[in-house]
Enzyme design. Structure first.
Site: not given
Ligand code: PGA
Length: 275
Positions: A11-13, A98, A100, A170, A176, A220, A241-242
């Protein structure tokens, strides 16, 4: 060994312009070229870079997803993107709910359900995200929150859809933050999710279908902790994500998942002794 699909989704956000997306997607495609027993690799760029990513992975087994979508086909909904528009680009997967989106953009359990229905109607593969906040965890509410989110997402969804749907756990406090959920605990919560799904579909005698639903962990995930997760029975993959923003961090995750596909994922003890 599980027969469920193994999936590594990045997930590149809100990162990566078209040029950056082309570089990253091309590097991931080059990194897995010629490999066998790969997990399903899904890249999930922001809308504006979807086309660039799709072009860059053409000819590979990599699929591309979207981070969200509206549930209506078209209409006066300024700023929204419809399932038809995603299909038109060649998108295969879509993230739904998600945290967010829930936290910053008014996503509710009800709109998650509407989006899930739309994804299924349009044959997009949905990755439904659930997870508790830190407050909820500290108040002992993890299981009830997650069960409620899963039940609400699946309201009025046909049992046959369980052959398509993917669920990602998640925990919000792990996203993050660098605070990964212990693999045993992620495995336990995913077990709760599977039991919830089985329970929801027991009436028509469809509980067994819950066994087929791939369950992902997200929060993470990094090369340093993926092996331990991939060795757990309920963790069928990762939503990342990251660590999905750099090919040199993302590719080791794909390699670790490949071991799960091959049935050679190390036990927790083995993988720790390798570090
Ligand atoms: P993260 O994000 O790996 O940066 O913790 C995961 C996500 O939000 O899908």
């Amino acid at each position: 060994m599980t027969k469920r699909k193994t999936i590594i989704a990045g997930n590149w956000k809100m990162f990566k312009t078209r040029k950056e997306a082309t570089e990253l997607a091309s590097a991931v495609a080059a990194g897995i070229k010629g490999e066998k027993d790969l997990p399903e690799v899904v890249l999930i760029p922001p809308f504006t870079s979807i086309e660039a990513a799709i072009e860059s992975v053409r000819g590979s087994s990599i699929a591309v997803g979207a981070q969200n979508m509206d549930w209506r086909d078209d209409g006066a909904f300024t700023g929204e993107v419809s399932p038809l528009m995603l299909l038109d680009l060649g998108v295969k997967y879509v993230l739904i709910g998600h945290s967010e989106r829930r936290q910053f953009f008014g996503e509710t359990n009800q709109t998650v359900n509407q989006r899930l229905k739309a994804a299924l109607a349009h044959k997009l593969i949905p990755i439904v995200c659930v997870g508790e906040t830190l407050d909820e965890r500290e108040s002992g509410l993890t299981d009830s929150v997650v069960r409620r989110q899963v039940a609400a997402a699946l309201a009025e969804i046909e049992p046959a859809a369980l052959d398509i749907i993917i669920v990602a756990y998640e925990p919000v406090w792990a996203i993050g933050t660098g605070k990964v959920c212990e693999a045993d605990e992620a495995d336990r919560v995913l077990g709760q999710i599977r039991a919830t799904i089985a329970d929801l579909y027991k009436e028509g005698g469809h509980s067994a279908r819950a066994e087929q639903v791939p369950l992902l962990y997200g929060g993470s995930v990094k090369p340093a902790n993926i092996e331990e997760q991939m060795a757990k029975p309920e963790i069928d993959g990762a939503l990342v994500g990251g660590a999905s923003l750099k090919a040199e961090e993302f590719l080791p995750l794909v390699k670790a998942a490949q071991k799960r596909v091959q049935g050679t994922a190390k036990t927790t003890k083995d993988s720790l002794s390798k570090v």
